[in-house]
Design a protein around this motif. Sequence first.
Motif, short mmCIF file in Angstrom:
data_model
loop_
_atom_site.label_atom_id
_atom_site.label_comp_id
_atom_site.label_asym_id
_atom_site.label_seq_id
_atom_site.Cartn_x
_atom_site.Cartn_y
_atom_site.Cartn_z
N GLU A 49 0.83 -1.21 0.00
CA GLU A 49 0.00 0.00 0.00
C GLU A 49 0.87 1.26 0.00
O GLU A 49 0.58 2.23 -0.71
N ILE A 50 1.93 1.26 0.78
CA ILE A 50 2.81 2.44 0.86
C ILE A 50 3.50 2.67 -0.47
O ILE A 50 3.59 3.81 -0.96
N ARG A 51 4.01 1.60 -1.10
CA ARG A 51 4.67 1.75 -2.40
C ARG A 51 3.70 2.28 -3.44
O ARG A 51 4.05 3.15 -4.25
N THR A 52 2.48 1.78 -3.41
CA THR A 52 1.48 2.23 -4.38
C THR A 52 1.18 3.71 -4.20
O THR A 52 1.09 4.47 -5.19
N LYS A 53 1.02 4.15 -2.95
CA LYS A 53 0.71 5.55 -2.69
C LYS A 53 1.86 6.48 -3.06
O LYS A 53 1.66 7.57 -3.59
N LEU A 54 3.07 6.06 -2.75
CA LEU A 54 4.23 6.90 -3.04
C LEU A 54 4.49 7.03 -4.54
O LEU A 54 5.22 7.94 -4.96
N ARG A 55 3.92 6.13 -5.33
CA ARG A 55 4.03 6.25 -6.79
C ARG A 55 2.81 6.93 -7.39
O ARG A 55 2.78 7.19 -8.60
N ASP A 56 1.82 7.24 -6.55
CA ASP A 56 0.59 7.87 -7.02
C ASP A 56 0.82 9.36 -7.22
O ASP A 56 1.09 10.10 -6.26
N LYS A 57 0.70 9.83 -8.46
CA LYS A 57 0.96 11.24 -8.76
C LYS A 57 -0.05 12.16 -8.07
O LYS A 57 0.31 13.26 -7.64
N ALA A 58 -1.29 11.71 -7.96
CA ALA A 58 -2.31 12.53 -7.30
C ALA A 58 -1.97 12.74 -5.83
O ALA A 58 -2.12 13.85 -5.30
N PHE A 59 -1.50 11.68 -5.17
CA PHE A 59 -1.12 11.79 -3.76
C PHE A 59 0.07 12.73 -3.58
O PHE A 59 0.08 13.59 -2.70
N LEU A 60 1.08 12.58 -4.43
CA LEU A 60 2.26 13.44 -4.34
C LEU A 60 1.91 14.89 -4.66
O LEU A 60 2.40 15.82 -4.01
N LEU A 61 1.04 15.08 -5.65
CA LEU A 61 0.64 16.45 -6.02
C LEU A 61 -0.14 17.11 -4.90
O LEU A 61 0.09 18.28 -4.57
N SER A 62 -1.08 16.37 -4.29
CA SER A 62 -1.87 16.95 -3.20
C SER A 62 -0.99 17.30 -2.01
O SER A 62 -1.18 18.34 -1.37
N THR A 63 0.00 16.44 -1.72
CA THR A 63 0.93 16.74 -0.63
C THR A 63 1.73 18.00 -0.92
O THR A 63 1.90 18.85 -0.05
N GLY A 64 2.20 18.13 -2.15
CA GLY A 64 2.94 19.33 -2.54
C GLY A 64 2.10 20.58 -2.44
O GLY A 64 2.57 21.64 -1.99
N ILE A 65 0.83 20.48 -2.85
CA ILE A 65 -0.06 21.65 -2.77
C ILE A 65 -0.28 22.06 -1.32
O ILE A 65 -0.26 23.25 -0.99
N PHE A 66 -0.50 21.07 -0.44
CA PHE A 66 -0.67 21.37 0.99
C PHE A 66 0.56 22.07 1.55
O PHE A 66 0.46 23.03 2.33
N LEU A 67 1.74 21.60 1.16
CA LEU A 67 2.98 22.21 1.66
C LEU A 67 3.10 23.65 1.20
O LEU A 67 3.48 24.54 1.97
#
Length: 351
Positions: A14-32
């Motif tokens: 699950e962690i590997r899948t999420k860390l490769r998910d562009k939507a998850f990474l993009l949302s984290t970047g936007i929050f930052l």
Amino acid sequence: MTTFEAAQLVAAREIRTKLRDKAFLLSTGIFLVIVLASLVLPALLNSGPAKVAVTDGASVAVLQEHGFEVRTVADTATAEQLVRDGEVDAAVLPGPVVVGDDESPGDVVQALSVEPQVRLLEPSDVDPFLKVIVPLAFAMLFFFTSFTFGMQIAQSVVEEKQTRIVEILVASIPVRALLAGKVFALTLLAFGQVALLALVAIVGMSATDTAPGLISAALPAIGWFVPFFVIGFVMLAALWAGVGALASRQEELTSTTVPVQMLVLIPFFAVLSVPHDGVAMKVLSYIPFSSPIAMPIRLFDGGAAIWEPVVALVLLAVTAVGLLGVGARVYSGSLLRTQVRTNFMTALRRS
């Protein structure tokens, strides 16, 4: 393979899948970016102290005491011309008379006004504006994290049901290991995202003059927010997985997840709508679904005794254990029913 090893395997996937998910990474970047911008931009937009032209020395000391940059000029005409040219924000003439360009310079007028002396018995090092923003940040952080990651858990579960991959997974590992791995992975990712946001916020505050007083005031509340956040998120995560398993396809998630959505939405708006120093807020700080938001806010405001967060945390932990059992039963009772939507009570009986 033991159940623990199977859960570790699921969590790693699950962690590997999420860390490769562009939507998850993009949302984290936007929050930052949002967190950093909200802290740094106000300081950057404030270009420095306002400039005031003064024709006599009577008002110089008062204006300087209030942080204005004072420029002494020879006569009224020169002072007014500086205002017209935009070289100063206002001018103070004998009288005193305050001169502005196209609007009243209220900050200069307030600085020159006679105010009664104010003495605070318990002065605060935190700006009044931050006293509003920080509690709101606690509430928004738990709300958005538990809601967005919770929906991701539900979507992941129903996606596995739609693709029938869940049948292969359950044939290889126990259902409880599959659930435990998902909950652990998403909890770890959620906590990691919150920790990253907190780190960026601290770095951003260090660039402003609010950092020392704010950090010292918020530190006890942040320390308690961590266990409240983790236990509260785990409590809700199992329920998200359970109601996600009730659906047989993505379109049904809107209706099957409504009960858990209400458990997140109602406490959030309840905490924000009541006075922080009232009885309602005190009650909300003991209710498990609202205590992860309400108790840290009370601690930040200094309105909670030292024993209160301990009691609230114990109540939250006991409730979390009970709801973990409920979520697990619903999850196991509906996971393999891939053709039709499952009723909540039916899933409980089938488990």
